[in-house]
Design an enzyme around this catalytic site. Structure first.
Site, PDB file in Angstrom:
ATOM      1  CG  HIS A  99      -1.978  -0.983   1.238  1.00  0.00           C
ATOM      2  ND1 HIS A  99      -3.027  -0.918   0.361  1.00  0.00           N
ATOM      3  CD2 HIS A  99      -2.170  -2.100   1.986  1.00  0.00           C
ATOM      4  CE1 HIS A  99      -3.837  -1.939   0.575  1.00  0.00           C
ATOM      5  NE2 HIS A  99      -3.338  -2.677   1.555  1.00  0.00           N
ATOM      6  CB  CYS A 133      -2.141   3.883  -3.971  1.00  0.00           C
ATOM      7  SG  CYS A 133      -3.376   2.585  -4.107  1.00  0.00           S
TER       8      CYS A 133
END
Length: 467
Positions: free
Chosen positions: A161, A203
């Site tokens: 992430h 991301c």
């Protein structure tokens, strides 16, 4: 022609040939003895899965697959260093205990993977120490470090992430862009490598290099996304109740499995992966980017991840548009939501996979329902917290909410003062609670608050009032 004239002609011809070769190398990579031997140095691989929890299955699956690629390519275990929390293979939710797959009905990629740094040892401090070759700074784990020299190449793959300015770790502090680049700069100054190639899945992963990674460090990086958009999970499988891979990651991994790495360049793989991730018109596309010294992209893949003997004969790159199994895509930040919806029997249109559902009335289903409601409530709460803080700092006026999403011009780093950035995130968490994977998407807001010159005292007051 006398002897002196002959010497001059030979010298001019030699200079012309040298110039021609240099020019050609700038356009098309040239195979030579030094390249074939890995530039007379060792090839190193550092593979990092920066998450834990069964809903994040895909990150460890990606990293395990990457290990198999490097191992098959001829890299030795002593030169491959793996960070993974190691809570997936034997997780009670895993339908096939002791294994990890990277696509539906795929092979086990877990077997043989060295867990150099697992559990609490999967942290940023160990990561920096490993890259630096600093054994004395290591805590726990195998103690392996990148003990590289000036002729060595290093391949770094990180799946996780992320948010503007950092990627996460399952334990301790996150890996911030400026700290990561500082470690690499010191490695460069110490002549600790010849070239480094970085593949980063997260991301807003472009923010780790945008305006920070210069082109004079002999480092080439590609990222799953630009500095503003999410990356996407793939192979979201109902038998496993989770996503088994990430779009960018399985794209380069499957390409590496099928192509002749002695003939495919980093640039060609970048183009193939970029095309594959941009192809989808359903909002699930991310823009694969490249940073640093782009001339390195002319090198062949096997200089960094080894060759692929089993497919060297007549091998071709897989079709850029298609995956090896039916799949849906979901933003990395929403993969947890998808996982919980699987559990509570919400209708999903996911081809014809057998749906694995928690039994009606079971404690498993009840727990999933509670977690889903809590996740949605926490998302709403952090949305409101951030809006209130911005309104307190900048006033409830038209345009003030641009602070939340404002993106700096291309080529500029996320923030000018990284200490301010980290500090203001901590101030928020001290008053409003720990930022979740979803909440961390607001890190750009904290950067913009710093860039606007808001004082620490103002940030403390605003956070206290908002929460």
């Amino acid at each position: 022609m006398n002897h002196k004239t002959t010497c001059w002609v030979a010298l001019i011809l030699s200079m012309w040939l040298s110039s021609t070769i240099t020019t050609l190398e700038g356009v098309r990579p040239m195979r030579n003895i030094q390249q074939q031997k890995g530039a007379n140095g060792n090839r190193w691989g550092v593979l990092v899965a920066g998450s834990n929890g069964y809903e994040n299955y895909r990150h460890q699956a990606d990293v395990c697959h990457a290990y198999q690629v490097l191992k098959k390519g001829g890299l030795k275990d002593e030169n491959i260093i793996v960070f993974m929390y190691d809570d997936i293979a034997n997780n009670t939710q895993n339908p096939k205990p002791g294994t990890i797959i990277n696509k539906p009905n795929g092979p086990d990629v877990y077997k043989g993977v060295p867990k150099d740094y697992s559990g609490e040892h999967t942290n940023a401090k160990n990561f920096y120490a490993v890259l630096s070759g600093n054994r004395s700074a290591i805590t726990g784990g195998s103690g392996k470090v990148v003990d590289s020299g000036p002729n060595d190449t290093i391949f770094i793959y990180y799946a996780d992430h992320g948010a503007p300015g950092f990627v996460t770790m399952p334990v301790g502090e996150d890996v911030f862009a400026n700290d990561f680049i500082d470690v690499l700069k010191k490695k460069h100054a110490a002549k600790g490598y010849k070239k480094i190639v970085i593949y980063l899945e997260a991301c807003e992963s472009g923010s780790m290099f945008e305006g920070i990674l210069t082109n004079n460090l002999n480092i080439y990086a590609t990222t799953a996304s630009n500095s503003t958009d999410p990356s996407f999970a793939a192979y979201c499988d109902n038998e496993y109740d989770t996503c088994l891979g990430d779009v960018y990651s399985v794209s380069w991994l499957e390409d590496s499995d099928k192509t002749d790495r002695r003939k495919e360049t980093l640039k060609r793989q970048y183009e193939s992966v970029r095309e594959r991730t941009l192809h989808w018109d359903d909002g699930s596309s991310s823009e694969v980017m490249q940073y640093g010294d782009k001339m390195i992209s002319n090198d062949f893949l096997d200089n960094y991840i080894g060759a692929n003997p089993a497919t060297n004969k007549n091998s071709k790159t897989n079709n850029a548009y298609f995956f090896d199994a039916p799949t849906i895509f979901v933003s990395q930040r929403d993969a947890t939501i998808l996982h919980l919806r699987h559990k509570i029997r919400e209708k999903l249109f996911v081809y014809d996979f057998k749906l694995s559902i928690a039994p009606e009335g079971s404690s498993e289903k009840s727990e999933a329902e509670k977690r889903l409601l809590l996740e949605i409530a926490e998302r709403e709460q952090v949305d409101n917290n951030i809006k209130r803080i911005v309104n307190i700092l900048f006033g409830e006026k038209s345009g003030s909410e641009e602070v939340i999403t404002n993106v700096r011009s291309a080529g500029q780093p996320l923030v000018d003062d990284w200490d301010c950035f980290k500090n203001y995130m901590k101030i928020y968490e001290n008053h409003c609670g720990t930022l979740s994977t979803y909440g961390k998407k607001y890190s750009r807001t904290f950067a913009n608050i710093c860039n606007a010159g808001i004082s620490e005292e103002q940030m403390i007051v605003a956070s206290a009032k908002a929460c």
